[in-house]
Design an enzyme around this catalytic site. Structure first.
Site, short mmCIF file in Angstrom:
data_model
loop_
_atom_site.label_atom_id
_atom_site.label_comp_id
_atom_site.label_asym_id
_atom_site.label_seq_id
_atom_site.Cartn_x
_atom_site.Cartn_y
_atom_site.Cartn_z
CG ASP A 220 35.73 47.17 40.38
OD1 ASP A 220 35.64 48.27 40.06
OD2 ASP A 220 35.29 45.84 40.17
CB ALA B 299 38.59 54.15 37.37
CB THR C 97 38.81 60.08 25.53
OG1 THR C 97 39.76 59.56 23.84
CG2 THR C 97 37.14 58.76 24.78
CG ASP C 98 40.37 62.11 20.59
OD1 ASP C 98 40.93 60.92 21.05
OD2 ASP C 98 41.70 62.71 20.46
CD GLU C 99 40.67 56.50 21.19
OE1 GLU C 99 40.16 55.53 21.05
OE2 GLU C 99 41.78 56.78 21.05
CE1 TYR D 42 39.50 54.05 26.84
CE2 TYR D 42 39.80 54.98 24.58
CZ TYR D 42 39.35 55.67 26.66
OH TYR D 42 39.99 56.08 26.44
CE LYS E 245 36.31 57.09 29.08
NZ LYS E 245 37.32 57.24 30.69
N GLY F 21 39.82 48.06 12.86
CA GLY F 21 39.13 49.49 13.74
C GLY F 21 39.99 50.51 13.93
#
Ligand code: NAD
Ligand code: TDX
Length: 342
Positions: free
Chosen positions: A65, A88, A131-133, A156, A160, A281
């Site tokens: 982990d 990860a 990420t683009d998010e 999420y 990130k 959302g």
């Protein structure tokens, strides 16, 4: 800044979709680098995806982990990594809505543990795969640039974005040489069939309904996974420490358009489409401006969408065992909850 000398690299999350594709490409390109894959093997980790590289003497797998700092430290003691690429993560938005805790544990605490140990041992590069998010949602026009305000909308993307901020702080405060890449939606071989494209293909092949959230007009900017992996490799060796690099495919497609395309390529009827309750959302549109990585580092996506989608569909047709085993295994419970009992 000089090119880093990388002899040992820690790749986390290598049993997942993008990490696995990256390891395959990296071993092929860099024939003198020891590659250690650290993966917890969550529901999304699958060593089957790396069968073709497991006999390579430069490839080593450890189950563990990233949030277990003591374990990460022991690994660093053994290998003294020159570089870390952190793939990860808990990666699925819908799961983050059902249960956010694992997202904080892995994406936030895990990234911090990796940064801390990297600081202790000193690495030449720490690349955080983002990420683009993190930028949130776009209206009908415009694109995300690296200076777009961070506005994550899901647990999420919030986790990130937090990891990106940690990478920045560990560079500014402690001098850990971090880089952040932010990529748009990936597709290609070995993607877990909870994600949109493989789910649409797997359902169509089994004559099951294709669940389309809301009105199906949400737009994603699709990139073939090998182009993303290439970009990560380029940023790792040539990127400027402390910088963020956007990576996009330049292929904006509305979800309903994508589902229809997949049905037509598989010769299946549009009656399989099913509009279902929207994701809470739900970001409306993503589109990446990749001009920094293109002009400063000379990277460009090479696969056209037409080529990429055909390669992907053919891969899922030829590798039905790979995804059938996943769908019929422990994933079944989540699958039912998410797509059949809503
Ligand atoms: P994935 O879910 O397919 O794989 C994630 C991997 O991480 C799995 O092998 C899993 O076992 C491993 N993992 C999870 N928690 C762990 C932990 N605590 N310690 C060690 N290993 C752990 O994800 P993916 O789609 O390959 O995404 C990889 C990375 O790229 C993620 O960081 C994701 O946020 C980012 N990303 C993904 C996309 C996309 O479209 N899929 C786009 C941009 C960025
Ligand atoms: O069953 C579905 N029906 C549907 O309409 C699913 C699973 C998705 N969708 C929609 C939601 C999105 O608009 O399709 C689009 C793509 O959904 P996902 O595959 O879940 O991807 P997304 O939420 O866009 O996030 C992905 O891209 C950015 C990855 O999962 C993230 O890890 C990455 O950071």
């Amino acid at each position: 800044m000089s090119t880093p000398r990388i002899k040992t690299i820690l790749v986390t999350g290598g049993a997942g979709f993008i990490g696995g594709n990256f390891i395959r490409m990296f071993l092929d390109r860099h024939r003198d680098v020891e590659v250690v894959n650290l993966d917890k093997l969550t529901y999304a980790g699958n060593l089957e995806s790396l069968r073709d590289v497991e006999k390579n003497s430069l490839y080593h797998f450890y189950r563990g982990d990233i949030a277990d700092e003591a374990f990460v430290r022991r690994l660093f003691n053994e290998w003294h990594f020159d570089a870390v690429v952190n793939f990860a993560a808990e990666s699925h938005v819908d799961r983050s809505i059902l249960g956010p805790s694992a997202f904080i544990d892995t994406n936030v605490r895990g990234t911090m543990a990796l940064l801390e140990v990297s600081r202790e041992f000193g690495v030449e590069r720490f690349l955080q795969v983002s990420t683009d998010e993190v930028y949130g949602s776009l209206g009908p026009t415009g694109k995300f640039t690296e200076s777009t305000h961070i506005s994550p909308n899901s647990p999420y993307s919030a986790s990130k974005a937090s990891a990106d901020m940690l990478a920045r702080a560990w560079w500014k405060t402690f001098g850990v040489p971090t880089l952040v890449t932010r990529c748009s939606n990936n597709y290609g071989p070995f993607q877990f069939p909870e994600k949109f494209i493989p789910l649409m293909i797997a359902n169509a092949l089994r004559d099951k309904k294709l669940p389309i959230y809301g009105d199906g007009m949400n737009v994603r900017d699709w990139i073939y996974v090998e182009d993303h992996c290439d970009a990560v490799d380029v940023v790792l060796y040539k990127g400027k420490v402390g910088e963020i690099y956007n990576i996009g495919g330049g292929n904006e497609v509305a979800n309903i358009e994508m589902a229809r395309l997949i049905l037509s390529k598989l010769d299946k009827p549009e009656s399989l489409l099913e509009f279902v309750k929207d994701r809470p959302g739900h970001d409306r549109r993503y589109a990446m401006d990749s001009s920094r990585i293109e002009t400063e580092l000379g990277w460009k996506a090479t696969r056209s969408f037409k080529e990429g989608i055909d390669l992907t569909i053919n891969w899922y047709l030829k590798n039905q065992d790979w995804w059938q085993r996943i769908i019929s295994g422990e994933y079944q419970d989540y699958y039912k909850l998410q797509y059949e009992e809503r």
